[in-house]
Structures are given as C-alpha cells and as structure tokens.
Design an enzyme around this catalytic site. Structure first.
Site, PDB file in Angstrom:
ATOM      1  N   ASP A   9     -71.181 -26.878 -42.670  1.00  0.00           N
ATOM      2  CA  ASP A   9     -70.275 -27.733 -41.908  1.00  0.00           C
ATOM      3  C   ASP A   9     -68.919 -27.701 -42.614  1.00  0.00           C
ATOM      4  OD1 ASP A   9     -69.454 -29.863 -40.084  1.00  0.00           O
ATOM      5  OD2 ASP A   9     -69.590 -31.159 -41.843  1.00  0.00           O
ATOM      6  N   ASP A  11     -65.733 -30.406 -42.009  1.00  0.00           N
ATOM      7  CA  ASP A  11     -65.152 -31.714 -42.314  1.00  0.00           C
ATOM      8  C   ASP A  11     -66.161 -32.611 -43.033  1.00  0.00           C
ATOM      9  OD1 ASP A  11     -62.429 -31.723 -40.913  1.00  0.00           O
ATOM     10  OD2 ASP A  11     -63.765 -31.016 -39.330  1.00  0.00           O
ATOM     11  N   ASP A 167     -73.076 -33.035 -43.939  1.00  0.00           N
ATOM     12  CA  ASP A 167     -72.724 -34.304 -44.582  1.00  0.00           C
ATOM     13  C   ASP A 167     -72.973 -35.516 -43.701  1.00  0.00           C
ATOM     14  OD1 ASP A 167     -70.395 -33.455 -42.952  1.00  0.00           O
ATOM     15  OD2 ASP A 167     -69.507 -35.295 -43.731  1.00  0.00           O
TER      16      ASP A 167
END
Length: 221
Positions: A9, A11, A167
């Site tokens: 991922d 961001d 995240d």
C-alpha cells in the site's frame, strides 16, 4: 509457493501522508474557530473523501465559508510538509533488502497514480517498483480487492507467490479478498484490535529484517 513479489500500500504504509492530511484539515477547522472530530476523520474505505470533508467543514463554518480559499491554503500547507517527507521507519531498508533478495516490488493503492508516482519519484524510490496499480485504474476502492488483482495481473503472478503490506483494516480486507497473505503495520490512527484478518502484525518495518519476516511467513504455510 515461494514468495516472488511484495505488494505495498502507499498512503500510511510506505509514506505517512495520513498525518499530513489530518494536520491540513485540523488547521482549516481551527482557522474557523472550530474543532475537527478526529475520531471519525479516517474512512473505512480507500479513495478520495475530500468532497465529504469540505461538506462537513462548510456546514460547520456557515454561509461565509470559501471552499476555494480553504482548499488553496490546505493544499499549500500539505505540499510544504511533503517536501521533506520520506519513507516510513525501516521501509527504505526493506526495499533495499528486497532488491538484494531478487524480489519484485509493486504498489497497490487507492490513490491516483499521479500521486503515488510523484511521491516515490521525489524520494528516488519510483524505479524500485516494477508495477504500480492505483485507484484511478479500477472501479472499486479498498476493501474491494480490485487494485490488488490488478497488481497481481501486471506482475503475472498468482496470489500465493506474493505478500501484501497494509496499514488499515480495509486495506487488509482487500488484500485477503484477493487471496494474498497480508502483513499489517497499522498507521498511527488505526487500532491494532481491528487487524484480525492480517497474517502477521508488526508495529514498524524497523521491527525486523525483511528476510526474517518472509522466512516466518513461508514457515507458517
């Protein structure tokens, strides 16, 4: 199956753009003498929530709210913060280690390709990634698995040959729905208790070497 690729991922995982986003909105609410409700700020899905955030601020600020001026201030503030923003703790070491191990690297992000590529180019890391799969290239955002399926398709690999890194809980859900094992490194605004679907939970990429992590994953299969 032997792990051949890592899919990250962007961001909040590769780069902490979540904090700069929150700070930019906090500053705008404060400017109007208001307090941002940070407990509901981050959505349980990927994709752009800018219009929703401006609608909330406009309703709270009243009829004198100038969205264009607010957006210009907020964007300038965030862009300045991004000038010195690098990869998250331990991530640069992982990327270098991955290259030494002969692993292929990809990004699967709900953000636009221009955003992801621009930041990675700024830090000198774009060339490390063979594949970018981004939110403006698929119909659904995480927890929809579309962006992970696109990354796997571009890599030409089955999900068993790759590992995802996320995240957020909805990011983990997307990776798992695509058939991937997923290592979760929760961002500062996500509670560990919500990552039950993750194959493994870490607090930081600095917690262990990539080789150790992958060996543990392979041993568990």
């Amino acid at each position: 199956m032997v792990i051949k690729a890592l899919i990250f991922d962007f961001d909040g995982l590769l780069m902490d753009t979540e904090t700069t986003l929150l700070d930019s909105w906090r500053a705008e609410w404060t400017r109007h003498g208001l307090r941002l409700d940070e407990s509901t700020f981050f959505a349980d899905h990927g994709g752009d929530t800018t219009d929703d955030q401006y609608a909330l601020l406009a309703a709270a600020a009243g009829p004198g709210f100038d969205r264009a001026a607010s957006h210009a201030r907020r964007t300038a503030y965030r862009n300045e913060r991004h000038r010195s923003l690098g990869l998250t703790a331990g991530m640069a070491d992982w990327l270098r280690e991955a290259e030494g191990l002969g692993l292929r690297l990809a990004v699967a992000s709900s953000s636009r390709r221009e955003w992801v590529a621009g930041h990675l180019a700024r830090t000198g890391d774009l060339a490390r990634f063979e594949v970018l799969a981004c939110g403006d290239e698929v119909a659904g955002h995480k927890p929809d698995p579309a962006v992970y399926r696109l990354a796997l398709d571009r890599l030409g690999l089955p999900p068993e040959a790759a590992v995802a890194f996320e995240d957020t809980p909805h990011g983990v859900s997307a990776a798992v729905a695509a058939g991937l094992r997923c290592v979760a490194i929760p961002n500062l605004y996500a509670h560990n208790a919500r990552f039950g679907q993750a194959t493994k939970l870490l607090q930081s990429a600095a917690d262990c070497t990539l080789a150790t992590l992958l060996a543990d994953l392979e041993a568990a299969t």
